[in-house]
Design an enzyme around this catalytic site. Structure first.
Site: not given
Length: 269
Positions: A71-72, A147, A195, A206-207
């Site tokens: 998870c960014g 993604h 998500e 991350t997206g």
């Protein structure tokens, strides 16, 4: 059972310390805790623990009880949480389900994260997918988690319509995160995200990385790319080897503890 609630670009999570929680987090318990009506509410739980070698680890629980590899926005939150308690390693290494990442807390409070190398699992290009009565062209990008990046003139208009259908399409047996993007200039994107395991959110770190990788390699944008999300901006640098660096904010909102009634309910799950 104490927790802290944080947000990163509008992506809001609970941070819990595994050693401080007498109850193990399970999918059922994660769903109850994150339920906004019957629990605390949130888009995820960031469970902080330590590996046998002493490295801190982040485990990500989604609102539907599933786990995400990374998870960014969450990794920036955990970085600041560890730094505030004097436990961030000197080398900045934090383990995730998608592998190790390295972080650095900047003087302005933002966090710089070396997210690792992106991949194009299906090849460096786009493919057409028929879904929900529409036909879209998507780029499949992996940031350790999956993604599907789709260019669209109105990202916000289609995220709720097409996002869930693409997430669960048979093309993606493990489901996928879905990003709708529009280029705003040579180094800028507007993005809206659906998500995996959560739904529409204000941000996905991350997206944003996946979207920037696709934009640089497939659409000719220049790195670093500023990604405009509903919850704020992230800056994503993509090098020639697809190594990705993300820079963005993280902020603690409040701290609390679960009530005795909620703990009793969790014990029964």
């Amino acid at each position: 059972m104490r927790f802290a609630k944080w947000q990163g670009s509008g992506n809001h999570h609970l941070v819990v310390e595994r050693d401080d929680w007498p109850l193990a987090i399970t999918p059922e318990r994660a769903r109850r805790i994150l339920d906004p009506a019957f629990g605390v509410g949130g888009e995820g739980i960031l469970e902080v623990s330590r590996d046998p070698d002493g490295a801190p680890r982040m485990t990500v629980w989604n609102a539907d009880g599933s786990q995400a590899e990374n998870c960014g926005n969450g990794i920036r939150i955990v970085a600041r949480h560890l730094a505030a308690t004097g436990r961030l390693p000197e080398d900045g290494r934090i383990m995730t389900g998608g592998g190790p990442v390295r972080v650095r807390v900047l003087d302005d409070g933002r966090v710089e994260v070396q997210m690792g190398r992106a991949r194009f699992p299906a090849g460096e290009g786009r493919e057409r997918l028929a879904v929900a009565g529409a036909s879209v062209e998507l780029a499949e990008v992996s940031m350790g988690n999956p993604h599907a990046v789709i260019e669209h003139p109105e990202p916000g208009a289609v995220v709720r319509e097409l996002g869930p259908a693409i997430e669960t399409d048979p093309r993606f047996p493990e489901r996928t995160n879905v990003e709708f993007v529009r280029a705003e200039g040579p180094s800028e994107l507007t993005m809206r995200v659906w998500e995996r395991g959560v739904g529409e959110t204000m941000s996905c770190g991350t997206g944003a990385c996946a979207a920037a990788v696709a934009a640089v390699r497939l659409s000719g944008l220049s790195s670093p790319v500023t990604v405009h999300l509903a919850g704020g901006d992230l800056v994503i640098a993509v090098d020639d080897d697809l190594e990705v660096t993300m820079t963005g904010p993280a902020e603690e909102i409040y701290r609390g503890q679960l009530s005795a009634a909620l703990i009793d309910a969790l014990e029964g799950l």
